[in-house]
Design an enzyme around this catalytic site. Structure first.
Site, mmCIF file in Angstrom:
data_model
loop_
_atom_site.group_PDB
_atom_site.id
_atom_site.type_symbol
_atom_site.label_atom_id
_atom_site.label_comp_id
_atom_site.label_asym_id
_atom_site.label_seq_id
_atom_site.Cartn_x
_atom_site.Cartn_y
_atom_site.Cartn_z
ATOM 1 N N PHE D 39 0.849 -1.198 0.000
ATOM 2 C CA PHE D 39 0.000 0.000 0.000
ATOM 3 C C PHE D 39 0.883 1.245 0.000
ATOM 4 O O PHE D 39 1.682 1.448 0.922
ATOM 5 C CB PHE D 39 -0.931 -0.012 1.216
ATOM 6 N N VAL D 77 2.362 -1.671 4.470
ATOM 7 C CA VAL D 77 2.053 -0.253 4.313
ATOM 8 C C VAL D 77 3.368 0.512 4.271
ATOM 9 O O VAL D 77 4.207 0.345 5.161
ATOM 10 C CB VAL D 77 1.209 0.222 5.513
ATOM 11 N N CYS D 78 3.551 1.351 3.280
ATOM 12 C CA CYS D 78 4.820 2.095 3.156
ATOM 13 C C CYS D 78 4.987 3.076 4.305
ATOM 14 O O CYS D 78 4.131 3.936 4.545
ATOM 15 C CB CYS D 78 4.858 2.866 1.847
ATOM 16 N N ILE D 79 6.108 2.989 4.980
ATOM 17 C CA ILE D 79 6.316 3.807 6.177
ATOM 18 C C ILE D 79 6.376 5.295 5.878
ATOM 19 O O ILE D 79 5.783 6.111 6.596
ATOM 20 C CB ILE D 79 7.585 3.342 6.942
ATOM 21 N N ALA D 82 2.963 6.510 4.948
ATOM 22 C CA ALA D 82 2.080 6.406 6.109
ATOM 23 C C ALA D 82 2.328 7.551 7.094
ATOM 24 O O ALA D 82 1.384 8.126 7.644
ATOM 25 C CB ALA D 82 2.280 5.067 6.807
#
Lengths: 100, 130, 127, 130, 100, 127
Positions: D39, D77-79, D82
């Protein structure tokens, strides 16, 4: 009425739709990616030059500069403005229509 | 003159929130009144206090909160759009049995009627979106 | 919900297709809420917005694209006294659509008529 | 065959997440392996456990969580994306001094390297966005 | 190669860009708002009919039906498919390019 | 970060203008991270994506549109051994741009060459 166009004419149909419905004498502000429509030398220069005969067209300078363009690259007749000028345009016209 | 502002997109993904902020700030500097800033669609995500943007980038949420504090702005987040997207205040979180909330200072959650009211009460409504 | 007799002309401009994005649905939600405020409401459907009114939309949470069909809500607008639905004729023609393809009765407008409608508005909401 | 899925948009605003879900489900039903669902951009908002969609609508976040549980999907989820947008897990919340986190079950936060790795390790990468 | 197009050709330039770069024999899947390009009677029918000479064009039926269209409204030669068919198309080709 | 000798051809396709949306910036962030994986990386700039490379971009958090200018990062790509930058010639022409307008050295490709480049890829990332 003030029409705002924030999309590149290359990518979307918003500018063309705006031009189809704007009345003679209306103002149109190009901002965000919409500023690409205001530049000399693009495929849309003729469309914009033609539109200048019917409308007051403005372009937001901070958006032009962010994208690496300068005000001397703007089609003659399109008026450069800033956020304060954007506010004045809104205040001067009865309503604003955003062509999202 | 009395303005209302509608923000339809979230922070960072599209320029809408940035443009709305710059416009609002310029209007205030010119002495205009901002009746309300309404956040709709993904625009509700502008109200999350959990964002941690890179240090060298602008902090979109804080920028709104600070502007609101300085000028007593009424910043309203649409409740229906916020529920869909996971933006809650303490009351909403409790009501839906959620264990956390994420709304930032200066924003309040309310109904779409607040957008219509803004259209009626203000002299100009300016829409920012994608 | 009365606003002390102020009646403004509100125009909702719909230019986006349904389902690909949520704008059509959430625009309709504003219209429904807005109806309670007794303002002078019109809806304009232009460009891909005309597809919002296409008959026979068929999807549900458990079938098709897995998204609920909200098109029947346009039929409910009449019950809210939202009766002024205007559709851009050119957008219909470019898409090979006629009024028989639409789920509700609308008025077809040419460019000049639509421009006239827009000109009269106090508040224009576009999503 | 081994697939990887990239989701670039958030829940509800665009159809991207719905399409990605239907594709992923169909691939699993056909016996394919999903190496990872990544994501990115506003796609990170698909991982919020605070969403409360209307009862008659689909629950996009739960749908992903359930699919992941059933098929042991790796949902990342891409840090960086995010952080910008306010999607945090407990560790990230603590690290940034935030008083709440909002990640849903079945999602984990990690770096963009996980996307590249998905491109290398899977046989097909399918991108869903706006 | 499989190309996916999820935007309406009326709204964006993605389909046209896709057609400019797809190779003879490639597959193109129209889905989400991209399905409007697959319909008979629109301004884009000629473009798609022409494209069918060079490409295998598919359209996702659940997206067609959601939007109130039926498979008999699809341009002849464009092949209707579903999510399982979408998966097969991906599996059959070497790589997928999304024209976002 | 080595992946046991697997080397794939990765193509990043950039078709969107900078600043109006974040795709250009976040695409670049993937490229930078991806460079560490020692894959065969190419970048393609098509349609409004060519504007990403325009020289003289001027904005900062405290001036202009209030967004940081990230265009200089394209210049840093060389240091990461990302050297294959391809630009669609037709997109440049339609916008009245020449290679002199761009912040980095690129190869101009015609339609057939760009199609050829795409055809050779194992993984195509578009945002």
């Amino acid at each position: 009425m003030l029409h705002t166009v924030n999309k590149s004419p290359f990518d979307r149909n918003s500018l063309e739709s705006c031009l189809r419905f704007a009345h003679q004498g209306h103002s149109i502000l190009l901002f965000e990616d919409g500023v690409y429509g205001a530049l000399k030398g693009t495929r849309f220069e003729t469309l914009l030059t033609e539109a200048l005969k019917s409308y007051n067209i403005y372009v937001l300078v901070p958006d032009i500069e962010a994208r690496g363009m300068r005000t001397d690259g703007i089609i003659e007749g399109i008026k450069p403005t800033d956020y304060a000028g954007f506010v004045d345009l809104v205040a001067q016209t009865k309503a604003v229509q955003a062509w999202l | 003159m009395k303005f209302a502002i509608l923000v339809n997109e979230g922070p960072y993904q599209h320029q809408a929130s940035d443009s709305a902020y710059q416009f609002t700030k310029a209007a205030l500097e010119k002495g205009h009144e901002i009746f309300r800033v309404f956040f709709y669609h993904d625009g509700v995500n502008n109200a999350s206090r959990l964002t941690v943007p890179p240090q060298d980038d602008r902090n979109i949420v804080n920028r709104w909160s600070e502007l609101a504090k300085e000028h007593h702005l009424d910043m309203v987040v649409c409740i229906a759009a916020a529920q869909r997207r996971g933006l809650l205040d303490e009351k909403e979180a409790k009501r839906h049995g959620k264990d956390a909330n994420n709304i930032a200072e200066g924003f309040r959650i309310s109904g779409l009627g607040q957008l219509i009211e803004a259209g009626i009460q203000s002299e100009r409504l300016v829409v920012f979106g994608d | 919900m009365e606003e002390q007799g102020v009646i403004k002309k509100f125009l909702y401009v719909n230019r986006k297709a349904p389902y690909g994005s949520i704008y059509a649905l959430e625009s309709l939600e504003v219209v429904l809420i807005g109806a309670a405020f007794e303002q002078d409401i019109s809806l304009a459907f232009i460009d891909d917005g005309v597809y919002q009114l296409k008959k026979n939309q068929q999807t549900s949470v458990s079938s098709g694209i897995g998204v609920k069909d909200f098109s029947k809500t346009y039929r409910a607008l009449e019950g809210y006294d939202v009766e002024k639905l205007y559709v851009d004729n050119k957008s219909m023609e470019e898409r090979g659509l006629t009024v028989d393809d639409l789920i509700v009765d609308v008025q077809l407008l040419d460019d000049a008529q639509m421009a006239q409608l827009m000109e009269q508005q106090d508040v224009v909401l576009s999503f």
